[in-house]
Design a protein around this motif. Structure first.
Motif, PDB file in Angstrom:
ATOM      1  N   UNK A 166       8.750  -3.684  -8.394  1.00  0.00           N
ATOM      2  CA  UNK A 166       7.890  -3.681  -9.584  1.00  0.00           C
ATOM      3  C   UNK A 166       8.058  -4.929 -10.441  1.00  0.00           C
ATOM      4  N   UNK A 167       9.283  -5.365 -10.680  1.00  0.00           N
ATOM      5  CA  UNK A 167       9.508  -6.571 -11.481  1.00  0.00           C
ATOM      6  C   UNK A 167       8.901  -7.789 -10.778  1.00  0.00           C
ATOM      7  N   UNK A 168       9.110  -7.881  -9.480  1.00  0.00           N
ATOM      8  CA  UNK A 168       8.542  -8.969  -8.690  1.00  0.00           C
ATOM      9  C   UNK A 168       7.017  -8.948  -8.790  1.00  0.00           C
ATOM     10  N   UNK A 169       6.429  -7.764  -8.660  1.00  0.00           N
ATOM     11  CA  UNK A 169       4.973  -7.630  -8.756  1.00  0.00           C
ATOM     12  C   UNK A 169       4.471  -8.042 -10.139  1.00  0.00           C
ATOM     13  N   UNK A 170       5.175  -7.634 -11.185  1.00  0.00           N
ATOM     14  CA  UNK A 170       4.785  -8.016 -12.546  1.00  0.00           C
ATOM     15  C   UNK A 170       4.828  -9.526 -12.733  1.00  0.00           C
ATOM     16  N   UNK A 187      -2.319 -14.648 -13.580  1.00  0.00           N
ATOM     17  CA  UNK A 187      -3.138 -14.709 -14.795  1.00  0.00           C
ATOM     18  C   UNK A 187      -3.056 -16.062 -15.501  1.00  0.00           C
ATOM     19  N   UNK A 188      -1.983 -16.810 -15.266  1.00  0.00           N
ATOM     20  CA  UNK A 188      -1.809 -18.066 -15.986  1.00  0.00           C
ATOM     21  C   UNK A 188      -2.196 -19.309 -15.176  1.00  0.00           C
ATOM     22  N   UNK A 240      -2.206 -13.280  -2.043  1.00  0.00           N
ATOM     23  CA  UNK A 240      -1.644 -12.912  -0.738  1.00  0.00           C
ATOM     24  C   UNK A 240      -0.244 -12.316  -0.897  1.00  0.00           C
ATOM     25  N   UNK A 241       0.573 -12.911  -1.776  1.00  0.00           N
ATOM     26  CA  UNK A 241       1.905 -12.370  -2.032  1.00  0.00           C
ATOM     27  C   UNK A 241       1.828 -10.983  -2.659  1.00  0.00           C
ATOM     28  N   UNK A 242       0.913 -10.804  -3.592  1.00  0.00           N
ATOM     29  CA  UNK A 242       0.735  -9.486  -4.228  1.00  0.00           C
ATOM     30  C   UNK A 242       0.314  -8.461  -3.182  1.00  0.00           C
ATOM     31  N   UNK A 243      -0.627  -8.813  -2.319  1.00  0.00           N
ATOM     32  CA  UNK A 243      -1.075  -7.883  -1.278  1.00  0.00           C
ATOM     33  C   UNK A 243       0.064  -7.520  -0.324  1.00  0.00           C
TER      34      UNK A 243
END
Length: 188
Positions: A83-87, A94-95, A107-110
């Motif tokens: 979760x922390x990594x995903x956040x 976003x930035x 791609x990393x998020x997926x």
């Protein structure tokens, strides 16, 4: 210190184990023996060149041959919270305005979501060398020898902690779920 309540009528396997408590970086057994050892930091040797891989394997083989007492090499899976990594990935996404970087972040998020959605989720491998001994001076000597022997093989290690040992027992008996009673299992 974590204690274990014994109950001969219990249906839990943990209560049949000869574990009295976990204290001073060791599992204290009912017979007074201490079960302790080292935790080895994982290292992927297969990203090294073939000669370096062979060297590590050769050194480990020699190192294991120097251990003149009964020991156990334990490998466990420990769940990883992504979760922390995903956040952090989402904040970066976003930035960033660069299209190529945004594509890589998506791609990393997926990929992270794929790991989070699998039945067992993401896990880290943990490696231990454990042994039993009663005498603290022998334990200290063995710990030093294990750490220096593993260092000669190119591996980092340290003495197990109470939390390491508790996690190890919880991993085997409670599906990596930490029990509420500061015990491996309590049957009150």
């Amino acid at each position: 210190m974590y204690t274990m309540k014994q109950n001969s009528d219990s249906k839990y396997a943990e209560n049949w184990l000869p574990v009295k408590e976990i204290a001073n970086n060791a599992i204290v057994l009912d017979n007074g023996m201490l079960l302790t050892g080292v935790k080895i930091t994982p290292k992927n040797i297969f990203i090294l060149d073939i000669d370096s891989q062979d060297n590590v394997i050769y050194n480990l083989r020699d190192f294991y041959g120097t251990i003149d007492y009964e020991f156990w090499l334990m490998v466990t899976d420990k769940p990883v919270d992504l979760n922390l990594y995903m956040n952090n990935l989402q904040v970066q996404l976003n930035s960033v305005q660069n299209i190529n970087i945004r594509k890589m972040l998506r791609e990393d998020i997926n990929k992270a979501e794929l790991f989070m959605n699998k039945e067992f989720g993401a896990v880290d491998k943990e490696y231990f060398i454990l042994f039993k001994e009663k005498k603290p001076d022998i334990i200290a000597k063995r710990i030093r020898n294990l750490i220096s022997g593993l260092a000669a093989c190119g591996l980092d290690s340290r003495q197990t902690t109470n939390d390491d040992l508790r996690d190890l027992l919880d991993g085997f008996f409670n599906s990596n779920i930490r029990t509420e009673f500061k015990a491996v299992i309590s049957n009150e």
